[in-house]
Design a protein around this motif. Structure first.
Motif, PDB file in Angstrom:
ATOM      1  N   UNK A  46      73.970 -33.831  -5.447  1.00 33.95           N
ATOM      2  CA  UNK A  46      74.948 -33.987  -6.527  1.00 33.95           C
ATOM      3  C   UNK A  46      74.261 -33.720  -7.861  1.00 33.95           C
ATOM      4  N   UNK A  62      80.438 -32.709 -14.462  1.00 32.55           N
ATOM      5  CA  UNK A  62      80.108 -32.591 -13.036  1.00 32.55           C
ATOM      6  C   UNK A  62      81.098 -31.624 -12.424  1.00 32.55           C
ATOM      7  N   UNK A  74      83.961 -29.264  -7.038  1.00 31.62           N
ATOM      8  CA  UNK A  74      85.096 -30.176  -7.113  1.00 31.62           C
ATOM      9  C   UNK A  74      86.346 -29.368  -7.456  1.00 31.62           C
ATOM     10  N   UNK A  78      84.807 -32.434 -13.959  1.00 31.52           N
ATOM     11  CA  UNK A  78      85.035 -33.783 -14.476  1.00 31.52           C
ATOM     12  C   UNK A  78      84.118 -34.011 -15.675  1.00 31.52           C
ATOM     13  N   UNK A 103      81.304 -49.390 -12.498  1.00 29.99           N
ATOM     14  CA  UNK A 103      82.311 -48.521 -11.879  1.00 29.99           C
ATOM     15  C   UNK A 103      81.778 -47.937 -10.571  1.00 29.99           C
ATOM     16  N   UNK A 104      80.527 -47.487 -10.590  1.00 31.57           N
ATOM     17  CA  UNK A 104      79.959 -46.834  -9.405  1.00 31.57           C
ATOM     18  C   UNK A 104      79.909 -47.785  -8.211  1.00 31.57           C
ATOM     19  N   UNK A 107      83.577 -48.608  -7.009  1.00 34.70           N
ATOM     20  CA  UNK A 107      84.226 -47.449  -6.391  1.00 34.70           C
ATOM     21  C   UNK A 107      83.611 -47.136  -5.034  1.00 34.70           C
ATOM     22  N   UNK A 108      82.297 -47.350  -4.893  1.00 33.64           N
ATOM     23  CA  UNK A 108      81.628 -47.052  -3.625  1.00 33.64           C
ATOM     24  C   UNK A 108      82.053 -48.048  -2.548  1.00 33.64           C
ATOM     25  N   UNK A 182      75.683 -46.597  -3.220  1.00 35.07           N
ATOM     26  CA  UNK A 182      75.403 -47.174  -4.543  1.00 35.07           C
ATOM     27  C   UNK A 182      74.770 -48.556  -4.404  1.00 35.07           C
TER      28      UNK A 182
ATOM     29  N   UNK B  82      87.416 -42.406  -9.142  1.00 38.86           N
ATOM     30  CA  UNK B  82      86.359 -41.920  -8.254  1.00 38.86           C
ATOM     31  C   UNK B  82      87.007 -41.638  -6.902  1.00 38.86           C
ATOM     32  N   UNK B  94      88.419 -37.590  -8.310  1.00 39.28           N
ATOM     33  CA  UNK B  94      87.387 -37.939  -9.282  1.00 39.28           C
ATOM     34  C   UNK B  94      86.053 -37.634  -8.641  1.00 39.28           C
ATOM     35  N   UNK B  95      84.967 -37.744  -9.396  1.00 35.73           N
ATOM     36  CA  UNK B  95      83.648 -37.564  -8.790  1.00 35.73           C
ATOM     37  C   UNK B  95      83.395 -38.666  -7.755  1.00 35.73           C
ATOM     38  N   UNK B  96      82.368 -38.465  -6.957  1.00 41.72           N
ATOM     39  CA  UNK B  96      81.964 -39.522  -6.032  1.00 41.72           C
ATOM     40  C   UNK B  96      81.313 -40.664  -6.819  1.00 41.72           C
ATOM     41  N   UNK B  97      81.337 -41.859  -6.253  1.00 44.00           N
ATOM     42  CA  UNK B  97      80.665 -42.979  -6.933  1.00 44.00           C
ATOM     43  C   UNK B  97      79.205 -42.664  -7.275  1.00 44.00           C
ATOM     44  N   UNK B  99      77.863 -39.903  -8.093  1.00 41.50           N
ATOM     45  CA  UNK B  99      77.727 -38.998  -9.245  1.00 41.50           C
ATOM     46  C   UNK B  99      77.770 -39.761 -10.569  1.00 41.50           C
TER      47      UNK B  99
END
Lengths: 199, 199
Positions: A46, A62, A74, A78, A103-104, A107-108, A182, B82, B94-97, B99
């Motif tokens: 990535x 990205x 993608x 983004x 957020x990461x 979201x993961x 993550x 995400x 959205x991007x992956x977590x 990213x």
């Protein structure tokens, strides 16, 4: 994502994947099988590029990544801004860099829950997480050598509802944590190499 | 951000802060002095809430945070999606977590560069970073116990231009790395507690 062992499927209830929770479960299982037979497909890279705007404000883009045996894009590019808030003498043109870590992780964990619930035949009704991160800025401000630069700790609170028992729902969250990219990075750390081209 | 030792300012060239690179340097130094005298001001808590949308798609919101002695709000609520890409059976909303970790490290290093250059009286012309992260998805797919879930490594390449020597510009990048909150989190890891409310 996870795989359930497929050794003795005939002895147990056969797995009859069907799309659930917006997850195309048959394709997900087919993807797992493909990677199992061709591990090189699992190698991903990535990428992001970031440009300074002014002060503490920067913008990342990205779009491309490598994976599943080739270059990918993608569906669109983004773009995300980051900045420091006004109380830290920024202009608040975006969240702070450390907030993107919150957020990461959320979201993961949530993406994993979506896939794992579908794989286990559990229909989700709701998944909501709150993440809090405590940080003492004397570290980054250079005012104390005892205070680290980063977060002291993160707390993730996950609320999950679906058509399974609370125990089964909690197991889905736990499996997502156990396979979260993550979570692994944040708890175990990774090597980060920084190179500079100046002038 | 960083502080230069202020012990013997009279012996050296006095620090005459002026706004530079979009950084309000006088206010930045005043903030540092305020925190030095009242360390509790440095205690921050950042927060995000995340809601599952469908499949692997989720959305995070960030607005409030605690810091500088009280509750704060960003100038507006920030919202980020995400998802997993289509090649990983997501819908690429959205991007992956993972990213977002690339954005976080680039933005953190760059914000530090902005502040440190201003504090050192260096006018920046350009800062651009590219970040690459290598990950073998056999970890999160549960296909190999030897492969970790997260990135194997990140590489950050920083290109910096400004009205100082290449050596001085490179020192600014190095000081930013040394005081980066995200660099600390990613390289050293942090405790992450996950709690679940199910059913």
């Amino acid at each position: 994502m996870e795989t359930t062992p497929t050794t003795t499927q005939t002895a147990k209830q056969p797995r009859t994947p069907m799309p659930l929770n917006g997850v195309d479960t048959p394709t997900l299982f087919a993807t797992l099988d493909a990677v199992k037979h061709q591990p090189a497909l699992a190698k991903f890279q990535f990428r992001a590029t970031n440009r300074w705007q002014q002060g503490t404000h920067s913008r990342s883009r990205m779009e491309s990544f490598h994976g599943a045996g080739g270059e990918r894009k993608h569906v669109r590019e983004f773009t995300f801004d980051a900045d420091h808030p006004q109380v830290l003498v920024g202009r608040d043109q975006g969240p702070t860099p450390v907030e993107f870590l919150l957020h990461a992780i959320a979201a993961c964990i949530t993406a994993g829950i979506g896939n794992i619930a579908a794989a286990r035949g559990v229909r989700l009704a709701e998944v909501e997480s709150t993440v809090e991160g405590d940080i003492d800025l004397r570290g980054i401000l250079g005012l104390s050598e005892e205070v680290r630069n980063g977060y002291e700790q993160l707390r993730v609170s996950v609320k999950i509802k679906g058509d399974a028992s609370p125990e089964k729902l909690a197991q889905i969250v736990e499996q997502s944590r156990a396979r979260s990219a993550v979570y692994d990075v944040l708890t175990n750390g990774i090597p980060v190499a920084i190179s500079v081209s100046a002038g």
